[in-house]
Design a protein around this motif. Structure first.
Motif, PDB file in Angstrom:
ATOM      1  N   TRP A  20       2.660  27.084 -19.456  1.00  0.00           N
ATOM      2  CA  TRP A  20       1.848  27.772 -18.446  1.00  0.00           C
ATOM      3  C   TRP A  20       1.877  27.025 -17.119  1.00  0.00           C
ATOM      4  N   SER A  21       1.814  25.694 -17.167  1.00  0.00           N
ATOM      5  CA  SER A  21       1.880  24.900 -15.935  1.00  0.00           C
ATOM      6  C   SER A  21       3.229  25.086 -15.245  1.00  0.00           C
ATOM      7  N   GLY A  22       4.316  25.074 -16.032  1.00  0.00           N
ATOM      8  CA  GLY A  22       5.631  25.278 -15.448  1.00  0.00           C
ATOM      9  C   GLY A  22       5.766  26.640 -14.799  1.00  0.00           C
ATOM     10  N   TRP A  23       5.243  27.670 -15.452  1.00  0.00           N
ATOM     11  CA  TRP A  23       5.296  29.021 -14.880  1.00  0.00           C
ATOM     12  C   TRP A  23       4.473  29.107 -13.604  1.00  0.00           C
ATOM     13  N   ALA A  24       3.282  28.536 -13.625  1.00  0.00           N
ATOM     14  CA  ALA A  24       2.422  28.580 -12.441  1.00  0.00           C
ATOM     15  C   ALA A  24       3.033  27.819 -11.272  1.00  0.00           C
ATOM     16  N   SER A  25       3.739  26.725 -11.561  1.00  0.00           N
ATOM     17  CA  SER A  25       4.339  25.944 -10.481  1.00  0.00           C
ATOM     18  C   SER A  25       5.503  26.676  -9.823  1.00  0.00           C
ATOM     19  N   LEU A  26       6.108  27.642 -10.529  1.00  0.00           N
ATOM     20  CA  LEU A  26       7.261  28.366  -9.996  1.00  0.00           C
ATOM     21  C   LEU A  26       6.889  29.709  -9.379  1.00  0.00           C
ATOM     22  N   GLU A  27       5.618  30.093  -9.461  1.00  0.00           N
ATOM     23  CA  GLU A  27       5.221  31.377  -8.873  1.00  0.00           C
ATOM     24  C   GLU A  27       5.463  31.402  -7.367  1.00  0.00           C
ATOM     25  N   GLU A  28       5.256  30.265  -6.720  1.00  0.00           N
ATOM     26  CA  GLU A  28       5.568  30.133  -5.305  1.00  0.00           C
ATOM     27  C   GLU A  28       6.650  29.065  -5.172  1.00  0.00           C
ATOM     28  N   PRO A  29       7.884  29.469  -4.851  1.00  0.00           N
ATOM     29  CA  PRO A  29       8.998  28.505  -4.818  1.00  0.00           C
ATOM     30  C   PRO A  29       8.782  27.348  -3.849  1.00  0.00           C
ATOM     31  N   GLY A  30       7.917  27.542  -2.840  1.00  0.00           N
ATOM     32  CA  GLY A  30       7.716  26.488  -1.848  1.00  0.00           C
ATOM     33  C   GLY A  30       6.852  25.347  -2.316  1.00  0.00           C
ATOM     34  N   ASN A  31       6.278  25.445  -3.527  1.00  0.00           N
ATOM     35  CA  ASN A  31       5.370  24.390  -4.006  1.00  0.00           C
ATOM     36  C   ASN A  31       6.073  23.040  -4.082  1.00  0.00           C
ATOM     37  N   TYR A  32       7.249  23.015  -4.702  1.00  0.00           N
ATOM     38  CA  TYR A  32       7.961  21.747  -4.893  1.00  0.00           C
ATOM     39  C   TYR A  32       8.466  21.190  -3.564  1.00  0.00           C
ATOM     40  N   LEU A  33       8.905  22.075  -2.666  1.00  0.00           N
ATOM     41  CA  LEU A  33       9.389  21.617  -1.367  1.00  0.00           C
ATOM     42  C   LEU A  33       8.248  21.039  -0.544  1.00  0.00           C
ATOM     43  N   GLU A  34       7.104  21.721  -0.553  1.00  0.00           N
ATOM     44  CA  GLU A  34       5.943  21.222   0.194  1.00  0.00           C
ATOM     45  C   GLU A  34       5.444  19.907  -0.388  1.00  0.00           C
ATOM     46  N   MET A  35       5.473  19.796  -1.704  1.00  0.00           N
ATOM     47  CA  MET A  35       5.050  18.562  -2.342  1.00  0.00           C
ATOM     48  C   MET A  35       5.993  17.414  -1.986  1.00  0.00           C
ATOM     49  N   ALA A  36       7.287  17.695  -1.926  1.00  0.00           N
ATOM     50  CA  ALA A  36       8.271  16.647  -1.618  1.00  0.00           C
ATOM     51  C   ALA A  36       8.107  16.116  -0.203  1.00  0.00           C
TER      52      ALA A  36
END
Length: 254
Positions: A20-36
């Motif tokens: 569920w966490s993995g799915w929620a983190s991918l709902e908005e593709p910009g999450n990982y980029l913004e976090m980086a």
């Protein structure tokens, strides 16, 4: 059949939050980029966590291996009392001694340093690590060590060449526990570190998910959770065989 059905149900139950966490983190593709791109950058925070975890693992393994060997093989006055005092650290509430440790690190010149934080983690890992390593060394037949000494090995050489390979599963277990504890801990870095460039990943993830008026960006939070969980999952899968053997041969003895 019932056995496998129960195991499958338990596996689904434990894996569901991670999926569920993995799915929620991918709902908005910009999450990982913004976090980086947050603050000093994801690479800096991950590097800090990796440095702290590596020093914690190295320190815990070195001290617990030597200490466990001494407790298991060398009779000396007060041995059992000293071992019980070491185990008594487990009875001290974790949060109650962080402020005294912060003051102590200031006297040592290690305040707001990754080395100081790793030393604190090593201290909290030692009771469990010494318990594991003492039991693991006691499970090794003394005849192996005596044969090595008869063949001309000194005590140190017998320790490194004979005994350490024999207790490898326990070493893996202790190292894995030390890594997981230091990699995932939030409270100690929050108290002991005050420079954003020194933050470890858990503190950075909490900081980057805080939005205006205390609102939480849950998508980015789940991205942070997956980033922290992935190394732990990889290590556990790779070392699972040694981990299980370490518990069977060390922790359950005595």
């Amino acid at each position: 059949m019932r056995y496998y059905t129960t195991l499958s149900a338990l596996a689904i139950l434990f894996l569901f939050p991670l999926v569920w966490s993995g799915w929620a983190s991918l709902e908005e593709p910009g999450n990982y980029l913004e976090m980086a791109r947050f603050g000093e950058g994801l690479a800096t925070y991950s590097g800090n966590s990796l440095a702290v975890s590596s020093m914690t693992v190295a320190g815990t393994l070195a001290v617990s291996a030597l200490g466990g060997y001494a407790f298991a093989r060398f009779p000396f006055p007060g041995r059992n009392l000293l071992f019980l005092v070491t185990l008594a650290i487990l009875m001290v509430p974790y949060a109650t001694i962080l402020i005294p440790l912060y003051v102590l690190l200031g006297y040592l010149g290690l305040q707001n340093s990754l080395l100081g934080l790793s030393l604190v983690f090593v201290m909290f890992q030692l009771p469990f690590a010494l318990f594991m390593m003492r039991n693991a060394f006691e499970a090794v037949p003394r005849e192996l060590e005596e044969a090595a000494l008869v063949d001309g090995c000194g005590t140190l050489r017998a320790f490194t060449r004979i005994l350490l390979p024999a207790v490898r599963p326990a070493l893996v277990t202790v190292g894995l526990f030390a890594f997981l504890a230091s990699w995932n801990d939030f409270f100690a870095p929050l108290i002991l570190l005050n420079d954003g460039a020194s933050f470890t990943l858990p503190v950075a993830v909490v900081s980057m998910t805080q939005q205006t008026f205390g609102a939480i960006d849950y998508g980015m939070l789940q991205a942070g959770v997956m980033t922290m969980a992935l190394p732990c999952l990889i290590l556990f899968v790779l070392l699972q065989r040694h981990y299980v053997r370490g518990f069977m041969s060390g922790a359950l003895r005595g």
